[in-house]
Design a protein around this motif. Structure first.
Motif, PDB file in Angstrom:
ATOM      1  N   SER A  93       0.831  -1.212   0.000  1.00 50.27           N
ATOM      2  CA  SER A  93       0.000   0.000   0.000  1.00 50.27           C
ATOM      3  C   SER A  93       0.862   1.257   0.000  1.00 50.27           C
ATOM      4  N   THR A  97       0.277   3.565  -3.218  1.00 46.68           N
ATOM      5  CA  THR A  97      -0.510   4.788  -3.041  1.00 46.68           C
ATOM      6  C   THR A  97       0.333   6.012  -2.734  1.00 46.68           C
ATOM      7  N   THR A 212      -5.318  -4.796   2.718  1.00 43.85           N
ATOM      8  CA  THR A 212      -4.504  -3.680   2.231  1.00 43.85           C
ATOM      9  C   THR A 212      -5.378  -2.455   2.010  1.00 43.85           C
ATOM     10  N   THR A 213      -4.760  -1.282   2.127  1.00 41.90           N
ATOM     11  CA  THR A 213      -5.467  -0.039   1.817  1.00 41.90           C
ATOM     12  C   THR A 213      -5.833   0.032   0.348  1.00 41.90           C
ATOM     13  N   ILE A 214      -5.000  -0.546  -0.523  1.00 38.82           N
ATOM     14  CA  ILE A 214      -5.317  -0.549  -1.955  1.00 38.82           C
ATOM     15  C   ILE A 214      -6.663  -1.211  -2.192  1.00 38.82           C
TER      16      ILE A 214
END
Length: 298
Positions: A93, A97, A212-214
């Motif tokens: 992530s 990002t 994950t943040t993704i």
């Protein structure tokens, strides 16, 4: 200095001599001259090897840094352009990002460096010493390493256009309690701070957990849920109009980003320091998201 660094790294005057294309006697003489100049012993001479003294261990990082800087300056002024590789290991992530949208700036500033980003999932495939910079998110307590704080982050709640179509405007956190939400594994405590403890007007909204943040951002963009994610990881998606900030406030996170280094490892190389300086400037180039005013959310 070269003889000292090579002998310290290889643990042997003979091995240092072979690397420097000198005789062992010449390496020994150079180190004795350095010790005489400094007035202290730098090595303990053993039967088949050498070990650094306490002062030698303290001196080594400065010597390595000076040799790196001298080599970089010499190469930059007098040698043909030579490419170096910098390996940065971090979580997917952070790489995707935060680093990926801006790496072209670093590469434009340092065309002599080939960057290799390695996510933690590939850690097993790396040999010791292959990673130049190791960036991890956590609470700063890793055994056997020195952890240097890089970023402190808060979390923000974001939503995609589908959320407003399905659920309507967001007035405050009470609205979110009955709507679907996405939580990132490891950041579960953030939603506990976001959602009010007061009873809601309906059943609690459905929660989906991702690792994950993704994945959280992509689910928000494609669906009608909200997600609580690190503000740093949301900046590019918000500024690109893919997601919007849902609430006026941000929420503290227990995790931060740290640069990890083995306790005995010397200071970062010149190319690693160049990357860290660029990383520090990135917050100035890409500042935190402005908070929306109360009443403007949704």
């Amino acid at each position: 200095m070269q003889a000292f660094e090579a002998a310290a790294r290889l643990g042997s005057f003979a091995a240092a001599a072979a690397e420097l294309h000198l005789s062992p006697a010449a390496v020994s003489q150079r180190i004795r001259s350095l010790e005489a100049h400094l007035g202290v012993p730098l090595f303990e001479r053993l039967a088949r090897s050498v070990e650094l003294t306490e002062l030698g261990r303290a001196y080594l990082p400065s010597v390595r840094e000076s040799l790196d800087d001298l080599a970089a300056a010499t190469g930059g002024l007098f040698a043909p352009a030579r490419r170096e590789q910098l390996t940065v290991r971090t979580q997917v992530s952070y790489a995707t990002t935060w680093l990926a949208p801006h790496l072209h700036r670093f590469q434009a500033e340092h065309p002599e460096i080939d960057l290799r980003l390695v996510c933690a999932v590939w850690s097993e495939a790396l040999t010791p010493g292959e990673v130049d910079l190791d960036i991890h998110q956590g609470r700063g307590a890793w055994p056997g390493v020195h952890a240097q704080l890089l970023h402190h982050d808060d979390a923000v709640v974001v939503h995609g256009p589908g959320h407003l179509v399905r659920w309507g405007p967001i007035r405050d956190a009470t609205d979110l309690a009955v709507r679907p939400r996405i939580q990132v594994l490891g950041f579960d405590d953030v939603w506990q701070r976001v959602l009010p403890s007061a009873p809601t007007s309906g059943p609690a909204g459905q929660a989906t957990t991702v690792d994950t943040t993704i994945a959280a951002l992509e689910l928000v963009i494609a669906g009608d849920a909200t997600a609580a994610v690190p503000e740093r990881f949301a900046r590019t998606a918000v500024r690109a109009g893919r997601v919007s900030v849902a609430l006026a406030q941000s929420f503290p996170m227990r995790q931060a980003h740290y640069l990890l280094r083995p306790l005995e490892e010397p200071t970062p190389t010149a190319r690693a320091r160049a990357f860290l300086l660029w990383l520090a400037r990135l917050d100035d180039d890409m500042p935190a998201l402005p908070r929306v005013a109360e009443g403007d959310v949704g």
